[in-house]
Structure formats: structure tokens, C-alpha cells
Write a protein that holds these residues in place. Structure first.
Motif, mmCIF file in Angstrom:
data_model
loop_
_atom_site.group_PDB
_atom_site.id
_atom_site.type_symbol
_atom_site.label_atom_id
_atom_site.label_comp_id
_atom_site.label_asym_id
_atom_site.label_seq_id
_atom_site.Cartn_x
_atom_site.Cartn_y
_atom_site.Cartn_z
ATOM 1 N N PHE B 316 -43.732 50.536 80.082
ATOM 2 C CA PHE B 316 -43.961 50.296 78.638
ATOM 3 C C PHE B 316 -45.309 50.816 78.213
ATOM 4 O O PHE B 316 -46.256 50.838 78.998
ATOM 5 C CB PHE B 316 -43.883 48.793 78.337
ATOM 6 C CG PHE B 316 -42.547 48.186 78.656
ATOM 7 C CD1 PHE B 316 -41.465 48.338 77.746
ATOM 8 C CD2 PHE B 316 -42.325 47.515 79.835
ATOM 9 C CE1 PHE B 316 -40.241 47.787 78.050
ATOM 10 C CE2 PHE B 316 -41.088 46.974 80.131
ATOM 11 C CZ PHE B 316 -40.032 47.092 79.230
ATOM 12 N N THR B 320 -46.893 48.051 73.142
ATOM 13 C CA THR B 320 -45.604 47.393 72.905
ATOM 14 C C THR B 320 -45.696 45.895 73.255
ATOM 15 O O THR B 320 -46.576 45.460 74.007
ATOM 16 C CB THR B 320 -44.482 48.034 73.769
ATOM 17 O OG1 THR B 320 -44.869 47.889 75.133
ATOM 18 C CG2 THR B 320 -44.263 49.483 73.428
ATOM 19 N N GLU B 321 -44.800 45.151 72.681
ATOM 20 C CA GLU B 321 -44.787 43.701 72.892
ATOM 21 C C GLU B 321 -44.445 43.355 74.343
ATOM 22 O O GLU B 321 -45.013 42.431 74.935
ATOM 23 C CB GLU B 321 -43.770 43.046 71.940
ATOM 24 C CG GLU B 321 -44.016 41.556 71.782
ATOM 25 C CD GLU B 321 -42.894 40.894 70.989
ATOM 26 O OE1 GLU B 321 -42.250 41.574 70.176
ATOM 27 O OE2 GLU B 321 -42.693 39.677 71.222
ATOM 28 N N GLU B 322 -43.512 44.112 74.916
ATOM 29 C CA GLU B 322 -43.100 43.869 76.287
ATOM 30 C C GLU B 322 -44.286 44.007 77.239
ATOM 31 O O GLU B 322 -44.508 43.192 78.133
ATOM 32 C CB GLU B 322 -42.003 44.870 76.715
ATOM 33 C CG GLU B 322 -40.640 44.628 76.105
ATOM 34 C CD GLU B 322 -40.486 45.213 74.697
ATOM 35 O OE1 GLU B 322 -41.479 45.777 74.164
ATOM 36 O OE2 GLU B 322 -39.387 45.076 74.113
ATOM 37 N N ARG B 323 -45.023 45.172 76.963
ATOM 38 C CA ARG B 323 -46.196 45.420 77.794
ATOM 39 C C ARG B 323 -47.163 44.235 77.749
ATOM 40 O O ARG B 323 -47.674 43.786 78.765
ATOM 41 C CB ARG B 323 -46.872 46.705 77.293
ATOM 42 C CG ARG B 323 -48.257 47.002 77.875
ATOM 43 C CD ARG B 323 -48.186 47.441 79.338
ATOM 44 N NE ARG B 323 -49.505 47.655 79.867
ATOM 45 C CZ ARG B 323 -49.943 48.818 80.361
ATOM 46 N NH1 ARG B 323 -49.115 49.875 80.390
ATOM 47 N NH2 ARG B 323 -51.145 48.908 80.851
ATOM 48 N N ASN B 325 -46.490 41.097 76.991
ATOM 49 C CA ASN B 325 -45.896 39.954 77.695
ATOM 50 C C ASN B 325 -46.080 40.096 79.197
ATOM 51 O O ASN B 325 -46.421 39.130 79.898
ATOM 52 C CB ASN B 325 -44.409 39.852 77.384
ATOM 53 C CG ASN B 325 -44.189 39.338 75.965
ATOM 54 O OD1 ASN B 325 -45.113 38.873 75.313
ATOM 55 N ND2 ASN B 325 -42.958 39.452 75.481
ATOM 56 N N LEU B 326 -45.867 41.315 79.670
ATOM 57 C CA LEU B 326 -46.011 41.559 81.104
ATOM 58 C C LEU B 326 -47.460 41.336 81.547
ATOM 59 O O LEU B 326 -47.741 40.811 82.633
ATOM 60 C CB LEU B 326 -45.557 42.975 81.465
ATOM 61 C CG LEU B 326 -44.020 43.173 81.502
ATOM 62 C CD1 LEU B 326 -43.669 44.664 81.631
ATOM 63 C CD2 LEU B 326 -43.416 42.408 82.681
#
Ligand code: ATP
Ligand code: MG
Lengths: 166, 523
Positions: B316, B320-323, B325-326
């Protein structure tokens, strides 16, 4: 009850006695001569009183002897005193008898013609005379009696001294 | 023979008369001597009067006889006839008197002897009485001696017990029927903090902190007559608590009525403290073991989670939001690993080095890293380090961690007040052959009620994320591993108590390395 009776008797007695006592001076005043006459001491009275005294003395000695035997059993002194009593009693008897025999005898029985020291008792000798003669030698008993008295007191005195020493 | 001469009679009469006088006078002399010797003897009195009368009679008679004989020899018979009645009368009179003396005086002797016998028996009785009195007196004397001996014995034992009472290290007290204290020894008053010379009137009610404990005390006292090892909390004069073990006996009179009690109370404060510490360390040991197991099991999955999270992050873009969160997952997983690592350290699972090191140097290393941050937060650091501090054996890394923990805690404690002072000290304690390190702050201090818990794992007063509660427990484990101990004092300066910043001081004691110690002495 008994009590009041006794009191009554006593008072009666007292009344009697006072009555007699009051009566006596009255009698003397009423009968002076007779009263004086009653009081005379005639010749035999002296010797009678003397003889009574001997009896009295004898009685006293008997009493003393009896009492000493009863109470003072031990001690030489008290034994001597008892002997004194006995001898003294004997002397009393002798003296009494001497006086009695003397009364019976009279001046005719003696002779003084060669002076007093050469006086003689004249015969014939009756028992009375012999007894009287012997009674004149009363000192032969009286002196030994007094010797025993002396021994008695000396020994009592010494025994108390010994008692004190021990 | 017709006549008898009267001469022998005359002679006997005269000689006898003389002898009579002599003998009676001699007798009288002895009688007189007798009365002189014993004037009180009535018997001698009788003999004397008898002799007097006898002598008078004898002399009168003998003289009469002598006079008679002399007069008659001289031929004066008429004179004698005149005298004779008087002489005879006198003799009669004296003879009667003599008889009277014999009878009456001798009667007197009898009376005297009776009285004397009475007097003798009285004297006897008196002597017996005296003897009895004497015996009584002796017995009395003996009694006095015995009483004296007894009194001495009594005072001896009294002394013994008084000595025990006053010098006992434990509290000894006596109560009356109303459970008021009538007597308490010096140790007891000192324990309770009352003035020893002039204690206030106290009752058991004033001593017991908890009513139910007092009730229990009274109950078993009345039921059993005694109390054995009752654990009780007493209130001290200043209101603080004193843990004691009480044993007491009731005192009852003949009719079984309760008249008071006598008891001994042992101070258990120290024992209690030690017991608490023991329990704490035991707890910590078990928690450590458990933590070690958990940490070991968790470590592997955590590594896997971290690995996969980082792997996925590459897929990601950074915005990005995923990044994002990770990244949170990565961060929290790292935090977890740190906790696990701490846990492992606490449970001594990690290996530790053993080297000679100076605690001054350790402090220097730590300060080099942290001082800047502290200064930024207005905390002034004061160092008081002993120059030639003896070396200790240990793991420098771990000891640094202990110090960092202390300093961090101090930092946190002073954050609220926006600054303060941090004192660092090192000392040699030759008496116990130890080196001491002190870290003291002027922060908010540790409240009494949590002081026993601060070394527990996961105990913290800080908000989630700020503190895990492992710092002190880990430090505890490390110092224990080094053969040392930690003490905490809060408020740190007893005489400088400041409501706002009482402060806390942590003391670490580590044993001096033996060889180095001898080297130091050589220097
Ligand atoms: N110097 C100090 N002043 C005041 N309180 C302290 C001090 N040191 C420790 N404490 C108290 O002891 C508790 C336990 O401390 P500990 O260091 O074990 O955990 P922590 O500091 O809360 O968390 P961390 O694991 O991050 O150190 C703290 O929460 C704090 O309440
Ligand atoms: Mg901490």
C-alpha cells in the motif's frame, strides 16, 4: 418472814440490855454499902487466881505442844521446843501441887530456931509434906526446861542461817 | 529422920533463879536475832513475843525469889511479907499474859501460815504465768523472725517480677474488672507512643482499633478465661496502627467473678512487614514463571504478525488508509514485543553478563542519555557521587535499565508540578560491605496504601499507554539477581515534608565485590 422475826428478837434483846445498863447505876446509888462489899478480894483470892493462872498456863502449853507436834514435824529446834513444853507442863503441875500442899501446911511444920538458912521441915512426914518439899525444888525442872528453850531457839536460828547460806 | 533441912531448897531456889534469868535472856537474844534476820516472818515474831513475855515473867519471878531469900536470910521476914503479894500478883499477871501470848500468837501463826501457803501457791501460779508469758514472748520473737524472712522472700520475688515487668520487650498490662488499664510497662507505653512517665488513663476500648476484635477478646475471656495469640490491631497515640499478638489471662476471685485480666502483647509490625514482603516476592516469582511461559509462546506469533504486517505495508502507498492501519498494527505489535521482552527480563529468562563495574560509571552512562530530556522538563539533576566507589559485580546493561526505570518514574512524578529536583547519590556502607545508590525526586510521592504494591508486575497508576507497571518489578528482579535489595522511602525527606512535593527516594544496595574491595584497601 424469818428476817423480820430475827430483827424483832434482836431489838428486844437490845432493849433488855439497855434496861439493865440503866438499872446498874441506880442500884449502886440505892445500895452503896452492899455494892462495895460485893467487890472485896479476900485472902484466898490471890492464891486461887494464881492457881488458875497455872492451869491456864498449863492449858496453853498443852495446846502449843499439840500444835507443834501437828505442824512442826521436822527440825531439831522444834523438837527441843516440844521438850520445853513437856518440862514446863511438868513444872506447872509441880508448882500447882506445891502451892496446894503449902495451903494445907502451917507454921508448926517448920522450925526456924537456928536461923533461916538452917530452917527445917519437921516430921512426922506425910505424903503432903514430902510432896511439898519436893515441890520446893521446882527449879530442877524449870532450869532444864529453859535450857531446852535456849537450845531450841539457838538451833532454829542456826538452821535459818544455814538455809540462808545454801 | 524427923526433920528435913530446907537449905537445899533455898539453894536450888537462888541458883535456879539466876540460871533462869540467864537462860531466858539468852533465848530472847536468839529470838530477837531471828526477827532481825526475817522481820516479815510471823513465826519468829511469835517466838520473840513468847520469849519476851517469858523473860519478863521469869525475871520477875526469879527476882522475887531472890529478894525473898535474901530478905529472909537477912531476917527481914516482915519486909518480905509486905512485898510478897505484889511479887506474887505480878507473877500471876505475867503468867496469864504468857499463856495468852502462847494461845493467841500461836493462833496467829496458824493464820499466817495459811496466808503464806496461799501466797506461795499464788507465787507458784505467778511463776507459771511468767513462764507461759516467756514462752509466748519467745514464740512471738520467732514469729517475727519468720515474718521477716517471709517478707524478704516476698520482696525478692516481687523484685524479680517487677524487673520482668519493666524490662520486658513486650507490652505487659493489667486491667481491672471494668477493663481499664491499671498498669502497663514501659515497653507497652513506648509501643503505643504514650508518654512513659505520665500516661493518660486508658481502657482496652481505647487500644483496640476494631470493635469486633475487642468483642472477641471479651467473649473468649469470659468463656475460656484466657486469650491465646489473638492477632489484633491497636491504635497508637498518634492514631496509626500497631499490629500485635495478644495473650491474656482473666483473673477471677473465689466466687468466680471476673476481677480483671493480665496480658502480654507482642509487636508484630516488623513480622507483618516481612511476611508481606515474603508474600510479595513469592507472588512475583510465580508471576515471573507464568510470564516467562506466556512470553515464550506469544513471542513467535507476534513475530509472525509483525512480519506479515510489514510485508503487507509494502503493498500500500503511504497515504492510504490501509497503510495507516497496518502501521498501527506494526506499532502495537512492537509494543507487545517490548512487553514480552520486559517480561522475559523480569523472569530472568534472558542471560546476564557478569563483569566488574562502577555504579558511578553506570549513572554517568544513563545521565548522558537522559539529562537532556530532564532539563527540557525543568528538572535539575544534582549529583553527589562518592569518588572511589568500590566496584560491584553485575550486568551493566541491566543496571542501566534499573536506573532508567527510576529516573523515568521520577520524571513522571514531577511532571505534574512542571519540574523539580533529582538527586543522585552513591555511598559506601563499610558496616554491611555494600554500595548504596539513591535516586530521589521531589515529585508527588507514593501514597501509603499503594506502597506495598508498586513492585507488583503490572501495577501502575498511570494511564494506559503511558505505563505498563513493569518498570519496578523488572528492576526488583534485576537487583535481586545481583544479590542486592531495594528500599523505598516516601515521603523522602521526613523532616522536610511538603504537602505539594513530598518526594520519593529509591535506595539500591549492592554487595561490594570482595577482591576489588581488598584492592581498594591496598590503594
Ligand atoms: N518516583 C516515583 N514517584 C511517585 N510514584 C512512583 C514513583 N516511582 C514509581 N511510582 C509509582 O509506582 C507505580 C509503579 O511504577 P512502575 O515503574 O513499576 O510502573 P510505571 O512507571 O507505572 O510503568 P512503566 O512500566 O512504564 O515503568 C507507578 O505507577 C507510580 O504510581
Ligand atoms: Mg515506571
Amino acid at each position: 418472814m424469818g428476817c423480820s422475826k430475827k430483827v424483832a428478837y434482836n431489838s428486844r434483846q437490845v432493849k433488855l440490855m439497855t434496861g439493865l445498863l440503866l438499872l446498874l447505876p441506880g442500884l449502886i446509888v440505892l445500895f452503896p454499902v452492899q455494892a462495895w462489899a460485893l467487890q472485896t478480894h479476900g485472902a484466898p483470892e490471890g492464891i486461887i487466881v494464881h492457881q488458875m493462872a497455872h492451869v491456864f498456863y498449863f492449858g496453853a502449853l498443852v495446846y502449843l505442844f499439840w500444835d507443834l507436834r501437828r505442824t512442826m514435824s521436822q527440825g531439831r529446834g522444834w523438837k527441843f521446843l516440844q521438850i520445853f513444853c513437856l518440862l514446863m507442863m511438868l513444872w506447872n503441875i509441880l508448882a500447882f501441887v506445891g502451892h496446894q500442899t503449902h495451903l494445907i501446911m502451917d507454921a508448926a511444920d517448920f522450925s526456924h530456931e537456928f536461923g533461916y538458912l538452917s530452917s527445917m521441915m519437921l516430921g512426922p512426914f506425910s505424903a503432903t509434906k514430902l510432896i511439898n518439899y519436893f515441890a520446893r525444888l521446882d527449879h530442877l525442872i524449870l532450869v532444864p526446861a529453859l535450857i531446852f528453850l535456849f537450845l531450841s531457839l539457838r538451833s532454829i536460828y542456826r538452821s535459818t542461817a544455814e538455809g540462808e547460806d545454801s | 529422920m524427923t526433920t528435913l533441912p530446907l537449905f537445899p531448897a533455898i539453894f536450888t531456889d537462888m541458883a535456879g533463879s539466876v540460871l533462869v534469868i540467864v537462860l531466858t535472856v539468852l533465848s530472847l537474844r536468839y529470838a530477837y536475832l531471828l526477827t532481825r534476820r526475817e522481820p516479815d516472818n510471823f513465826l519468829w515474831g511469835f517466838l520473840f513475843y513468847f520469849c519476851v513475855t517469858l523473860t519478863v515473867f521469869a525475871i520477875s519471878r526469879a527476882m522475887g525469889h531472890l529478894v525473898k531469900q535474901v530478905l529472909l536470910i537477912g531476917g527481914h521476914g516482915d519486909v518480905w511479907h509486905g512485898l510478897a503479894p505484889f511479887s506474887g500478883g505480878l507473877n500471876t499477871l505475867l503468867m496469864i499474859s504468857l499463856s495468852a501470848v502462847i494461845v493467841f500468837y500461836h493462833k496467829g501463826v496458824e493464820g499466817y501460815q495459811a496466808i503464806r501457803a496461799k501466797a506461795l501457791s499464788l507465787k507458784d501460779a505467778n511463776a507459771q504465768l511468767n513462764e507461759a508469758a516467756d514462752q509466748l514472748r519467745k514464740m512471738n520473737l520467732h514469729l517475727e523472725e519468720r515474718v521477716e524472712a517471709r517478707t524478704a522472700e516476698l520482696s525478692d520475688s516481687e523484685k524479680k517480677f517487677r524487673h520482668f515487668f519493666t524490662n520486658s520487650m513486650d507490652m505487659v498490662y493489667f486491667c481491672n474488672a471494668e477493663n481499664r488499664l491499671v498498669n502497663m510497662n514501659r515497653s507497652g507505653l513506648e509501643m503505643l507512643g504514650y508518654p512513659v512517665d505520665d500516661p493518660p488513663p486508658l481502657g482496652l476500648v481505647d487500644l483496640f482499633l476494631h470493635e469486633e476484635e475487642l468483642d472477641h477478646y471479651f467473649d473468649s475471656m469470659l468463656k475460656d478465661g484466657f486469650i491465646r495469640d489473638q492477632e489484633v490491631e491497636f491504635v497508637k497515640a498518634d492514631g496509626s496502627v500497631l499490629y500485635v499478638h495478644v495473650s491474656a489471662n482473666g483473673v477471677f476471685d473465689e466466687s468466680g467473678k471476673f476481677t480483671g485480666c493480665e496480658g502480654i502483647a507482642k509487636d508484630l509490625t516488623r513480622v507483618k512487614l516481612m511476611m508481606g514482603q515474603l508474600a510479595g516476592s513469592e507472588k512475583m516469582a510465580s508471576v515471573g514463571q507464568m510470564a516467562a511461559g506466556v512470553a515464550h509462546e506469544i513471542n513467535t506469533p507476534l513475530g509472525v504478525i509483525l512480519g506479515y504486517a510489514q510485508l503487507m505495508m509494502d503493498d500500500f502507498d503511504s497515504d492510504t488508509e490501509e497503510r495507516q492501519n497496518l502501521e498501527v498494527i506494526e506499532r502495537q505489535t512492537k509494543a507487545c514485543r517490548k512487553i514480552v521482552a520486559d517480561l522475559l527480563k523480569f523472569s530472568r529468562q534472558s542471560e546476564s553478563a557478569r563483569e566488574q563495574l562502577s555504579l558511578n560509571e553506570v549513572i554517568g552512562d544513563v545521565m548522558a542519555v537522559t539529562e537532556h530530556t530532564l532539563n527540557m522538563n525543568h528538572i535539575t539533576v544534582h549529583r553527589d557521587l562518592e569518588p572511589d566507589l568500590p566496584l560491584v559485580i553485575g550486568d551493566a546493561e541491566k543496571l542501566r535499565q534499573v536506573l532508567v526505570n527510576f529516573i523515568n518514574n521520577a520524571h513522571h512524578a514531577m511532571e505534574e508540578s512542571g519540574g523539580g529536583d533529582l538527586y543522585l547519590e552513591t555511598r559506601t556502607l563499610p558496616a554491611s560491605n555494600e554500595v548504596a545508590v539513591m535516586v530521589r525526586d521531589t515529585g508527588h510521592g507514593i501514597p501509603e496504601k499503594i506502597r506495598a504494591q508498586i513492585f507488583d508486575p503490572f501495577f501502575t497508576t498511570k494511564s494506559v499507554g503511558k505505563g505498563t507497571g513493569l518498570g519496578l518489578s523488572v528492576s526488583y528482579g534485576i537487583i535481586q539477581e545481583h544479590g542486592g535489595r531495594i528500599e523505598v522511602v516516601s515521603p523522602a525527606m521526613k523532616d522536610l515534608i511538603d504537602e505539594q512535593s513530598p518526594g520519593t527516594a529509591f535506595h539500591v544496595y549492592l554487595p561490594i565485590h570482595a577482591e576489588e574491595n581488598s584492592d581498594v584497601i591496598k590503594d
